[in-house]
Write an enzyme that holds these catalytic residues in place. Sequence first.
Site, PDB file in Angstrom:
ATOM      1  N   LYS A 262       2.598  -2.210  -5.315  1.00 49.58           N
ATOM      2  CA  LYS A 262       2.819  -0.714  -4.602  1.00 49.58           C
ATOM      3  C   LYS A 262       1.549  -0.269  -4.087  1.00 49.58           C
ATOM      4  O   LYS A 262       0.339  -0.807  -4.460  1.00 49.58           O
ATOM      5  CB  LYS A 262       3.295   0.307  -5.780  1.00 49.58           C
ATOM      6  CG  LYS A 262       4.484   0.015  -6.565  1.00 49.58           C
ATOM      7  CD  LYS A 262       5.739  -0.265  -5.629  1.00 49.58           C
ATOM      8  CE  LYS A 262       7.018  -0.708  -6.324  1.00 49.58           C
ATOM      9  NZ  LYS A 262       7.853  -1.302  -5.320  1.00 49.58           N
ATOM     10  N   ASP A 263       1.451   0.664  -3.361  1.00 46.87           N
ATOM     11  CA  ASP A 263       0.430   1.298  -2.322  1.00 46.87           C
ATOM     12  C   ASP A 263      -0.604   1.705  -3.513  1.00 46.87           C
ATOM     13  O   ASP A 263      -0.427   2.202  -4.431  1.00 46.87           O
ATOM     14  CB  ASP A 263       0.784   2.387  -1.513  1.00 46.87           C
ATOM     15  CG  ASP A 263       0.041   2.487  -0.675  1.00 46.87           C
ATOM     16  OD1 ASP A 263       0.303   3.476   0.434  1.00 46.87           O
ATOM     17  OD2 ASP A 263      -1.226   2.049  -0.652  1.00 46.87           O
TER      18      ASP A 263
END
Length: 716
Positions: A262-263
């Site tokens: 995830k970012d």
Amino acid sequence: MWLKPAPSCFSMLKPYYSAAPPPPPPPTTAFKPLMATKTTEESDVGIFCYISQLPGFRGVLKQRYSDFMVNEVDKEGNVVHLTNLDAPVEAVKESGTTTSDGASKDYTTEIESFRALADPNDAERLETFINQINSSSDDGVMPIVLSPDYDKSHRTAVHNFFKQHFKFLVTDTVDGPDASSKCIRVRINSGGQNSRGRNSRKRKERGDKPFDSRGSEDWSEHVGKFLRFHLYKENKDTQEALGVIGKMLGVQPRSFGFAGTKDKRAVTTQRVTVFKKLASKLAALNDRLIGIKVGDFCYVTEGLVLGQLLGNRFTITLRGVVADSEDTIKASASALGRQGFINYFGLQRFGSGSVPTHLIGGSLLRGEWKSTVSMFLDPREGEKNVITEAREYYKETNDIEGTLRKLPRHLVSERAILQCLKKCPGNYLQALKAIPRTLRMMYVHSYQSYLWNHAASMRVKKYGTDRVVLGDLVFCKGNETEKVTEVVTSECIDENSDDMLDPNDLGDIAETNLPEEKLNLVKAVTAEDIQSGNYTIEDVVLPMPGSRVIFPENDIADVFHDLAKKDAISLTESVHNVNEFSITSVTGNYRRVFQKPMDFEWEILKYVDGNVPLVDTDLDKISKAKPAKVDKEDPSSVNGDGSLHDSAKQSEYIDNDIGDKGEKVPEVGSLSDTNPQETQMALKLSFTLPASCYATMAIRELLKTSTSVAFHKTLN
């Protein structure tokens, strides 16, 4: 300030002609030779077009990391949230974890002996460690790491000393602060006082149960062997967060399984699994974790692997919105939900450095091993001074050992290459293979994405966004699957091309291969299909080049082959026999050209203080759902679950605004900094995208501006 929208793709793409020769290219053409640039722009990687002709407007993406929230969507379509930080009542008991019998005796004599063998500071550290074990539960005692030790024989003596005198402890070797040093880590032996390491239980004592070194061997057969939990993190990437948790648990980061990264610059929640660990042990970490929380524990029979998700749910807040009128914003938001966006691979796919990943991928596909190694190691523009100094030092001296001491540890690929060249000087191919597989495959995938983006832009330019045309590729419907000629043959199958997720991609993407039946069920649109109206523009796909795909039966196929040819790459023949760096040996897959956001919602918000979050995170919701408990040390700023009150959170949102390269991100777009009474406008968007789709490309369609980090930093 009004921003001029990016130019239309119609003036930037060079058309292809099947009969007449093409006219001279315009000054700016879509098909540029691959060359290094300071930063990668959207036009460099084939991103040109939009679906909607509506005007764009100003909006700042990720002014605060809390303005970008990502919640994983599991295979059953459930959105993953953090809802509970408490461990459930344990149905699992680790019978071999008791250490008090071994630690409770007086070890003064042994510690004095250890003092003669090791550094005095290490002896003090060990004494404190044993005292902590005696005075607290095992769950709360973290491993210790001894001083760097350059002498392997001395490290062996230390290991043997612990085996002989501290049977309730185990040791292993970890990397030291520089490349030539190692450190010994000491932790509690989860196998109990009588454990003797990996072979602690003889086969006849274990019965028919195989030994598994990843966790307790005394796990109940009636309980799933994997603990699944929800990982909530703020402004940290997935690997970083799991590294912190793994260090506290005394396990390697590779012990964790997850469906996708995830970012970093975001607030995200995702599922994670770990083998044979008690929920109570992880829940106990929450009080010490900063910017990370774990919860929603359960035991399952299988661990997560990359790609096991349907997609991600995004909640994105664009701040500092400026437009002609609110009607402009409303029209653009409605059009995005109704028409969708071009499903480009976003800039994240191609890296943030001055050497784009697709450039490296092209070099690998050409078999230019030495040149590729130079692309990894040579000095680059725009990097931190410590990295630049290390690269320049290597270029000037060719001193691998000295370079490794200077090179930061997060540069995994560069360090792996140097370590291999140290052992095998001049073997550049072997050095490239030393890069972890998921990382090295990223570069070939990036080049595939580069070709796909250009082909998608040409498809939109030549044929528009509202109709299917002859020769387009589509997934088959209904009984038509029987008419499709078999595409995949046994000769095409490459057992090594599992096409795993690029771990460096930002969190709004997760990568999976299409299953084989999907690869088989793609066909070219015929005149009969067009007349029947059986297919719509939403059905159109383009291939990611590989051995098991077909190309469109129109001139869009030429885009793939001609652009690759300009880079001296063939999509049908390999110039070398290294399968993993050959586009004819990777599987390939298909990707929809157009994508609509699912469960799309939007809302215009008004705010005054640009430092105050506009949307509650999962942790905020937990905090509000139960009475706050006051921390005696700082009752004014901390809730009982370790989260911050709003007043403290404002400061946290400013102080923790650190970019991906560690630099301070400038305060962006907040007019309230100069006039705290002026009301500003924000646009909140919520939508779900399938795995492999980029949320930034949806935002690009809305704003009609670049999604690059550099561009949004200019909105100051």
